[in-house]
Design an enzyme around this catalytic site. Sequence first.
Site, PDB file in Angstrom:
ATOM      1  N   ASP A 150      -2.222 -12.587   4.952  1.00 12.60           N
ATOM      2  CA  ASP A 150      -3.467 -12.144   5.049  1.00 12.60           C
ATOM      3  C   ASP A 150      -3.782 -11.914   6.479  1.00 12.60           C
ATOM      4  O   ASP A 150      -3.836 -12.749   7.367  1.00 12.60           O
ATOM      5  CB  ASP A 150      -4.472 -13.231   4.522  1.00 12.60           C
ATOM      6  CG  ASP A 150      -5.908 -12.650   4.443  1.00 12.60           C
ATOM      7  OD1 ASP A 150      -6.257 -11.527   5.136  1.00 12.60           O
ATOM      8  OD2 ASP A 150      -6.656 -12.996   3.591  1.00 12.60           O
ATOM      9  N   TRP A 185      -6.020  11.985   4.971  1.00 11.81           N
ATOM     10  CA  TRP A 185      -5.883  12.625   3.408  1.00 11.81           C
ATOM     11  C   TRP A 185      -4.238  11.898   3.061  1.00 11.81           C
ATOM     12  O   TRP A 185      -3.578  12.736   2.383  1.00 11.81           O
ATOM     13  CB  TRP A 185      -5.550  14.014   3.316  1.00 11.81           C
ATOM     14  CG  TRP A 185      -7.154  14.608   3.645  1.00 11.81           C
ATOM     15  CD1 TRP A 185      -8.057  14.030   4.669  1.00 11.81           C
ATOM     16  CD2 TRP A 185      -7.493  15.940   3.189  1.00 11.81           C
ATOM     17  NE1 TRP A 185      -9.222  14.878   4.625  1.00 11.81           N
ATOM     18  CE2 TRP A 185      -9.183  16.002   3.867  1.00 11.81           C
ATOM     19  CE3 TRP A 185      -7.204  16.777   2.810  1.00 11.81           C
ATOM     20  CZ2 TRP A 185      -9.536  17.069   3.711  1.00 11.81           C
ATOM     21  CZ3 TRP A 185      -8.025  18.011   2.362  1.00 11.81           C
ATOM     22  CH2 TRP A 185      -9.296  18.232   2.910  1.00 11.81           C
ATOM     23  N   TYR A 220     -16.439   2.787   7.000  1.00 10.02           N
ATOM     24  CA  TYR A 220     -14.973   2.764   7.080  1.00 10.02           C
ATOM     25  C   TYR A 220     -14.435   3.250   8.498  1.00 10.02           C
ATOM     26  O   TYR A 220     -13.719   2.565   9.254  1.00 10.02           O
ATOM     27  CB  TYR A 220     -14.282   3.590   6.044  1.00 10.02           C
ATOM     28  CG  TYR A 220     -12.757   3.996   6.106  1.00 10.02           C
ATOM     29  CD1 TYR A 220     -11.813   2.877   5.909  1.00 10.02           C
ATOM     30  CD2 TYR A 220     -12.297   5.227   6.458  1.00 10.02           C
ATOM     31  CE1 TYR A 220     -10.640   3.279   6.122  1.00 10.02           C
ATOM     32  CE2 TYR A 220     -10.890   5.449   6.740  1.00 10.02           C
ATOM     33  CZ  TYR A 220     -10.244   4.549   6.615  1.00 10.02           C
ATOM     34  OH  TYR A 220      -8.892   4.746   6.582  1.00 10.02           O
ATOM     35  N   THR A 264      -7.369   6.644  11.653  1.00 13.68           N
ATOM     36  CA  THR A 264      -7.637   7.774  10.557  1.00 13.68           C
ATOM     37  C   THR A 264      -8.462   8.932  11.285  1.00 13.68           C
ATOM     38  O   THR A 264      -8.815   8.578  12.242  1.00 13.68           O
ATOM     39  CB  THR A 264      -8.772   7.021   9.451  1.00 13.68           C
ATOM     40  OG1 THR A 264      -9.475   8.031   8.700  1.00 13.68           O
ATOM     41  CG2 THR A 264      -9.824   6.422  10.347  1.00 13.68           C
ATOM     42  N   ASP A 265      -8.441  10.134  10.532  1.00 15.36           N
ATOM     43  CA  ASP A 265      -9.213  11.323  11.007  1.00 15.36           C
ATOM     44  C   ASP A 265     -10.637  11.075  10.649  1.00 15.36           C
ATOM     45  O   ASP A 265     -11.655  11.643  11.494  1.00 15.36           O
ATOM     46  CB  ASP A 265      -8.889  12.592  10.322  1.00 15.36           C
ATOM     47  CG  ASP A 265      -8.732  12.378   8.732  1.00 15.36           C
ATOM     48  OD1 ASP A 265      -8.831  11.087   8.364  1.00 15.36           O
ATOM     49  OD2 ASP A 265      -9.220  13.203   8.085  1.00 15.36           O
ATOM     50  N   ALA A 314      -4.953  -2.492   5.688  1.00 12.15           N
ATOM     51  CA  ALA A 314      -6.474  -2.107   5.953  1.00 12.15           C
ATOM     52  C   ALA A 314      -7.133  -2.012   4.677  1.00 12.15           C
ATOM     53  O   ALA A 314      -6.803  -2.103   3.682  1.00 12.15           O
ATOM     54  CB  ALA A 314      -6.260  -0.524   6.405  1.00 12.15           C
ATOM     55  N   TYR A 315      -8.555  -2.105   5.135  1.00  7.37           N
ATOM     56  CA  TYR A 315      -9.595  -1.828   3.953  1.00  7.37           C
ATOM     57  C   TYR A 315      -9.903  -0.289   3.966  1.00  7.37           C
ATOM     58  O   TYR A 315     -10.328   0.213   4.856  1.00  7.37           O
ATOM     59  CB  TYR A 315     -10.756  -2.571   4.416  1.00  7.37           C
ATOM     60  CG  TYR A 315     -11.844  -2.470   3.281  1.00  7.37           C
ATOM     61  CD1 TYR A 315     -12.210  -3.526   2.419  1.00  7.37           C
ATOM     62  CD2 TYR A 315     -12.724  -1.148   2.933  1.00  7.37           C
ATOM     63  CE1 TYR A 315     -13.309  -3.483   1.410  1.00  7.37           C
ATOM     64  CE2 TYR A 315     -13.667  -1.062   2.259  1.00  7.37           C
ATOM     65  CZ  TYR A 315     -13.970  -2.285   1.338  1.00  7.37           C
ATOM     66  OH  TYR A 315     -14.909  -2.090   0.157  1.00  7.37           O
ATOM     67  N   THR A 316      -9.310   0.194   2.890  1.00  7.63           N
ATOM     68  CA  THR A 316      -9.087   1.834   2.939  1.00  7.63           C
ATOM     69  C   THR A 316     -10.268   2.378   1.871  1.00  7.63           C
ATOM     70  O   THR A 316     -10.249   3.852   1.709  1.00  7.63           O
ATOM     71  CB  THR A 316      -7.762   2.338   2.522  1.00  7.63           C
ATOM     72  OG1 THR A 316      -7.248   1.742   1.264  1.00  7.63           O
ATOM     73  CG2 THR A 316      -6.790   1.871   3.268  1.00  7.63           C
ATOM     74  N   GLY A 337       0.766  -1.276   0.028  1.00  8.71           N
ATOM     75  CA  GLY A 337       0.033  -0.003   0.036  1.00  8.71           C
ATOM     76  C   GLY A 337       0.773   1.364  -0.061  1.00  8.71           C
ATOM     77  O   GLY A 337       2.257   1.279  -0.272  1.00  8.71           O
TER      78      GLY A 337
END
Length: 282
Positions: free
Chosen positions: A37, A151, A126, A102-103, A61-63, A12
Site C-alpha cells: 500500500d 484518457w 483529482y 494527468t492532463d 493512484a486514486y483515479t 491497474g
Amino acid sequence: MMKNILVTGAKGQLGSELRAIVGEKDNYFFTDVEELDITNGEAIVKFVKQNKIGLVVNCAAYTNVDKAEEEEVLADLVNHKAVQNLAEVCVENDVFLIHISTDYVFDGSKNTPYKETDTTIPLGVYGKTKLQGEQAIVELCKEYIILRTSWLYSSYGANFVQKIRRLSAERKEIKVVVDQVGTPTYAKDLATFITFLIEKDMYKEKTAVYHFSNEGVCSWYDFAKEIVALSGNKCDVQPCSSCEYPTKVVRPSYSVLDKTKLKTDFNYEIPYWKDSLKKMFE
Ligand SMILES: NC(=O)c1ccc[n+]([C@@H]2O[C@H](COP(=O)([O-])OP(=O)(O)OC[C@H]3O[C@@H](n4cnc5c(N)ncnc54)[C@H](OP(=O)(O)O)[C@@H]3O)[C@@H](O)[C@H]2O)c1
C-alpha cells in the site's frame, strides 16, 4: 547490472500492460495495494531496502475523477501524500522514480496542445491532488521522470472503451459529449514507452516532466463513434453537450498534450490514436 524495479498499482490498467510486456523477470516486483500500500510509509521503506530497489514505476493512484470530489482525503493521501513519501524514500535510497500524472492538471482554457511548461490550474480534486504529487517529486527528487498522460484505456480494467462497448451492445442509441476534446491513450503504448526507457537505460539524465498520449485529437463523441464501429454494434451515437450530462466535477474542455519534448528527447515515435484503438480490438 540491471536494477531491481518496483511497479506499484500493478493491477491497474497501466500496471497490467507493463506486466504483460515485461513478463516474469526476476528484477521486476509487481505489487498492488494488497502487497504494498503506497500510503504505508514504513512498508515502502522496508520493501525498497529489502529488495534493493533501484527504480520505481508508480502506477498506483486514486483515479476516480468524480468520486474524488467526495473522497478528497483519500485522493490526497494516495495521489499526493503517498507520492511525497515515495519521493522521500527514493531520494534517501538513490532510487530513480518514474511517476504518472494527468492532463487534468490543466483547466482546458487553451485551444492549442498543452506543453509541459504551460500553467497548471486543475479544476477538481483529482487534478489538484495529482498536481501536488508532481510538485512533491519535483521539489524533493533529483532523478525522476513524470509522464503526464490522458484518457487511458486498455483491455484490462474498467474504462471508456469497455463502457461504450457494453452500452452500445445493450442500447439502440447513446449520447456522448462532444465539447470535451483530448487524446485517447492506449495504456499498452505508454507501457511500451516506459519499458523502452528502462530496458534501453534511456531514463538516465532525462529528469523532467514529459507529456505522453497517442497522436491526434478527438472528442469523447468521436472516440465513442470509433469504438462502436470497431465493436460492430448497431447503435446510433449522438453528440451532446456537457450541460446535458452534469457530473460532480467540471472536466477541461480541451486537454490535448503537446508531445514534442518527449519525441525530440527520446527520438520516439508515438502511434496515432485510431491505429492503437484498432490494435486493442484485434
Ligand atoms: N485512467 C485515466 O484515464 C488516466 C488519465 C490520465 C492519467 N492517468 C494516470 O495514469 C496512472 C495509471 O492509471 P490507470 O488508469 O492505470 O489507473 P487504475 O487502473 O485505476 O490503476 C491504479 C491502481 O492503483 C491501485 N491503488 C490504489 N490505491 C493504492 C494504494 N494505496 N497502494 C497501492 N496501489 C493502489 C488501484 O487499486 P484499486 O483499483 O483497488 O483502487 C489500481 O490497481 C495514474 O497515475 C493515473 O492518475 C490515468
